[in-house]
Design a protein around this motif. Structure first.
Motif, PDB file in Angstrom:
ATOM      1  N   VAL A 483      30.863 -25.884 -18.294  1.00  0.00           N
ATOM      2  CA  VAL A 483      31.392 -25.388 -17.036  1.00  0.00           C
ATOM      3  C   VAL A 483      30.214 -25.011 -16.154  1.00  0.00           C
ATOM      4  O   VAL A 483      29.106 -24.770 -16.634  1.00  0.00           O
ATOM      5  CB  VAL A 483      32.310 -24.167 -17.231  1.00  0.00           C
ATOM      6  N   THR A 484      30.448 -24.969 -14.853  1.00  0.00           N
ATOM      7  CA  THR A 484      29.370 -24.598 -13.934  1.00  0.00           C
ATOM      8  C   THR A 484      29.264 -23.087 -13.765  1.00  0.00           C
ATOM      9  O   THR A 484      28.278 -22.590 -13.230  1.00  0.00           O
ATOM     10  CB  THR A 484      29.577 -25.259 -12.561  1.00  0.00           C
ATOM     11  N   ILE A 488      23.627 -21.077 -17.802  1.00  0.00           N
ATOM     12  CA  ILE A 488      22.949 -22.031 -18.683  1.00  0.00           C
ATOM     13  C   ILE A 488      23.826 -23.233 -18.988  1.00  0.00           C
ATOM     14  O   ILE A 488      25.029 -23.100 -19.207  1.00  0.00           O
ATOM     15  CB  ILE A 488      22.543 -21.324 -20.005  1.00  0.00           C
ATOM     16  N   MET A 489      23.210 -24.428 -18.992  1.00  0.00           N
ATOM     17  CA  MET A 489      23.819 -25.635 -19.560  1.00  0.00           C
ATOM     18  C   MET A 489      23.076 -25.947 -20.847  1.00  0.00           C
ATOM     19  O   MET A 489      21.860 -26.119 -20.851  1.00  0.00           O
ATOM     20  CB  MET A 489      23.752 -26.823 -18.608  1.00  0.00           C
ATOM     21  N   LEU A 504      20.383 -33.933 -12.141  1.00  0.00           N
ATOM     22  CA  LEU A 504      21.834 -33.856 -11.980  1.00  0.00           C
ATOM     23  C   LEU A 504      22.374 -32.470 -12.324  1.00  0.00           C
ATOM     24  O   LEU A 504      23.321 -31.988 -11.695  1.00  0.00           O
ATOM     25  CB  LEU A 504      22.517 -34.898 -12.880  1.00  0.00           C
ATOM     26  N   PHE A 505      21.773 -31.827 -13.332  1.00  0.00           N
ATOM     27  CA  PHE A 505      22.369 -30.608 -13.878  1.00  0.00           C
ATOM     28  C   PHE A 505      21.502 -29.362 -13.732  1.00  0.00           C
ATOM     29  O   PHE A 505      21.983 -28.260 -14.003  1.00  0.00           O
ATOM     30  CB  PHE A 505      22.685 -30.818 -15.365  1.00  0.00           C
ATOM     31  N   GLY A 506      20.244 -29.525 -13.289  1.00  0.00           N
ATOM     32  CA  GLY A 506      19.338 -28.383 -13.263  1.00  0.00           C
ATOM     33  C   GLY A 506      19.285 -27.619 -11.963  1.00  0.00           C
ATOM     34  O   GLY A 506      18.576 -26.621 -11.862  1.00  0.00           O
ATOM     35  N   LYS A 507      20.020 -28.073 -10.959  1.00  0.00           N
ATOM     36  CA  LYS A 507      19.980 -27.380  -9.670  1.00  0.00           C
ATOM     37  C   LYS A 507      20.756 -26.075  -9.689  1.00  0.00           C
ATOM     38  O   LYS A 507      20.443 -25.146  -8.953  1.00  0.00           O
ATOM     39  CB  LYS A 507      20.534 -28.289  -8.573  1.00  0.00           C
ATOM     40  N   GLN A 508      21.769 -26.008 -10.542  1.00  0.00           N
ATOM     41  CA  GLN A 508      22.639 -24.835 -10.560  1.00  0.00           C
ATOM     42  C   GLN A 508      22.478 -24.004 -11.819  1.00  0.00           C
ATOM     43  O   GLN A 508      22.665 -22.793 -11.792  1.00  0.00           O
ATOM     44  CB  GLN A 508      24.101 -25.264 -10.419  1.00  0.00           C
ATOM     45  N   GLN A 509      22.119 -24.648 -12.949  1.00  0.00           N
ATOM     46  CA  GLN A 509      22.027 -23.940 -14.219  1.00  0.00           C
ATOM     47  C   GLN A 509      20.718 -24.235 -14.929  1.00  0.00           C
ATOM     48  O   GLN A 509      20.115 -25.292 -14.740  1.00  0.00           O
ATOM     49  CB  GLN A 509      23.208 -24.329 -15.131  1.00  0.00           C
TER      50      GLN A 509
END
Length: 613
Positions: A483-484, A488-489, A504-509
């Motif tokens: 989930v956003t 952490i992802m 793709l995934f590191g801008k927010q988490q």
């Protein structure tokens, strides 16, 4: 009068323990650790069990108790069948019982004790470090209270139930459905196999009595702020009276560095030129909290705190990074399940409990992910003292939803449709776990869910955790069903290290590798069973194992440069039929030399790998 530091107080406390009867021995048939021979049935785990809230008058109630296993519907047994060594679970070898219980039965305990004169004219609290799962407690034939939850400490005020003198009797009943129930249970199942292990039923942490005044400090919450150089201390005080004041003081050794006396329940101390806590320098301040009435201290507890900060910041590439004390520190450590071949959930001795952390430190790790289990308070105390970061999982339970481990795949993952009862059980215990561990500076990340195991209302649970403890990061779903919401992802990948695309995934988490490795090496004479042991990838000898492991580590710096902030290697020790530990299950063999591992890991902590704004 010379002031005792917290550590001095812990060493000087006196445990008034009754002499224990004989009739106990370790159940044979399984491997044991070196510390099994050091267990004293008259006085097991004698250390003070709650280092974050220390008082001087207490009594350790560990030792040999009577026990019986009876059908679940029966009342208190008229006779008890044998002895059990508390606080070792009934299924364990160190309990001396080695019995299974199951959902159709109830486990009963009984013992008597006599309080010392230090308890006279005081209220008496009966404390349980942890009991798995639902228990009812009786003192001198009267109900003292009930509790549900296998991982959080609880207590009852038993003052009104005590006889004026002589022996006092405690009876405890426990019901634990293991994997037949919806409650948090971690890796326990009634038919152990693969990555699932022996059930743990009943008392598995220290039982103890404590003397307190009628007005007493029940709990405290310490929140450091290294940017403002403050420590906020909030106290919960029972029977706090009008005019009472809260007095809080901080100490660096024998030097008082700050104090405040307030009329309310919260004090804010200025910690000037603070010495920051970190794995490289795990400095701890002592703390004294007291209730003052008309100028007299009517209750006082000793504690400690660390000044440290965990946060999320964007680097020069626009990727979110995890910072410790406003600096990037790559966090790397093993998946630590906290199981013992002789004690199951319970380490044989405090020395054993500390050993795994010490070895992890010697191997050059700076973090431990405590996997779907919660440890006794002393484990976190040792992490605080030794300088070990901790990611704390919530124990899983109520499985059954679909797990999707690939972050790029949308729509396949599902949240579990839990019953209202199951949801309440989870929420109640998760809050209780956080409350009981909130003051340990070593804990920097909360992990409510792992690999979709019973995962439900993920965004809601994650947001609640973030709001309840904004001083830490929250990893909402380690290894899948992403989930956003949350900081952490967390990708799981076996055996080699890899990471989701940070563009793709590191801008927010923050991007982390929450599990990888699992390199297996069974060693004859040190396995739970003689054959059919497994790892994610197995090797015939230590040389080939070390070579493969080093090849994985050599790949990590390139991942760190582009966005990886942390990684978790599976795992600290072998556990039952899993042989992918850095050490054997009995802790008698370290499979790869500590010094070589520490040297290999140094490249992961190179500060030049990451540039912040």
């Amino acid at each position: 009068m010379k002031r005792l530091t917290l550590l001095g107080a812990l060493c000087c406390l006196v445990c008034f323990t009754d002499a224990q009867p004989q009739g106990w021995k370790v159940v044979e048939g399984k491997i044991t650790t070196p510390w099994a021979a050091q267990v004293n049935a008259a006085n097991p785990l004698p250390e003070y069990p709650r280092p974050q809230l220390v008082r001087s008058v207490w009594m350790n109630l560990n030792g040999l108790w009577d026990f019986a296993i009876r059908p679940e519907a029966e009342n208190i047994p008229s006779a008890f069948e044998a002895k059990i060594l508390v606080p070792f679970a009934v299924e364990s070898a160190l309990s001396g019982a080695g019995k299974t219980v199951g959902k159709d039965n109830r486990l009963w305990y009984k013992r008597s004790f006599t309080l010392s004169s230090d308890f006279k004219n005081k209220n008496v609290l009966l404390h349980f470090g942890a009991v798995d799962w639902k228990c009812d407690v009786f003192v001198n034939g009267k109900a003292a209270g009930s509790h549900q939850g296998g991982y959080d400490p609880f207590s009852f005020d038993i003052t009104a139930l005590l006889k004026k003198s002589g022996a006092q009797e405690i009876v405890v009943s426990v019901w634990d459905p293991s994997d037949d129930g919806p409650q948090p249970r971690g890796k326990q199942i009634k038919n152990p196999r693969s990555i699932w292990y022996t059930p743990v039923t009943g008392i598995w942490q220290t039982v103890w009595a404590e003397a307190v005044p009628k007005t007493y400090i029940e709990s405290t919450r310490h929140t450091p702020d290294i940017d403002k150089q403050t420590l906020t201390v909030k106290a919960v005080v029972k029977e706090f009276q009008p005019g009472d004041k809260l007095h809080v003081s901080a100490w660096d050794g024998t030097r008082k560095i700050a104090e405040q006396e307030v009329s309310g329940d919260e004090a804010v101390l200025q910690i000037k030129d603070a010495k920051l806590w970190s794995p490289a320098n795990p400095f701890l301040y002592d703390l004294t909290v007291a209730v003052v009435r008309k100028g007299k201290r009517i209750d006082e507890v000793k504690s400690y705190f660390g000044m440290r900060k965990i946060s999320m910041v964007t680097d020069q590439q626009g990727v979110q990074r995890m910072l410790l004390n406003n600096k990037f520190v790559f966090q790397y450590g093993p998946l630590d399940q906290g199981w013992w071949p002789d004690g199951l959930y319970t380490a044989p001795t405090d020395e054993a409990l500390k050993f795994d952390i010490e070895k992890t430190k010697e191997m050059g790790f700076n973090m431990i992910r405590k996997h779907v289990k919660v440890e006794p308070a002393r484990w976190y105390f040792h992490c605080d003292k030794l300088g070990m970061l901790v990611w704390q999982d919530m124990p899983s339970g109520d499985m059954g939803n679909h797990w999707e481990p690939r972050p790029a795949i949308i729509g396949l993952a599902t949240d579990k449709a839990r019953t209202a009862e199951s949801e309440k059980i989870f929420r109640t215990e998760w809050k209780a776990i956080i409350d009981s561990k909130i003051n340990f500076p070593c804990i920097v990340v909360w992990v409510p869910f792992n690999e979709g195991w019973g995962q439900f209302k993920t965004e809601e649970i994650t947001q609640w955790t973030m709001d309840y403890d904004p001083s830490r990061l929250v990893n909402p779903a380690s290894g899948g069903n992403f989930v956003t919401t949350g900081h952490i992802m967390d990708l799981h990948n076996y055996p080699a290290p890899c990471m989701p695309d940070p563009k793709l995934f590191g801008k927010q988490q923050i991007i982390v590798l929450g599990e990888f490795g699992g390199l297996g090496l069974p060693l004859e004479g040190h396995t739970w069973q003689e054959k059919n042991n497994w790892g994610y990838q197995s090797f015939p000898n230590k040389t080939e194992l070390l070579s493969k492991y080093k090849s994985f580590i050599d790949k990590m710096p390139d991942l760190i440069k582009v966005g990886l902030s942390a990684a978790v290697y599976t795992q600290t020790t072998d556990v039952e039929i899993e042989v992918n530990g850095l050490m054997t299950y009995d802790r008698k063999v370290v499979k790869m030399p500590e010094a070589e591992l520490a040297t290999a890991h140094k490249q992961l902590y190179d500060p030049s790998l990451v540039k912040l704004k």
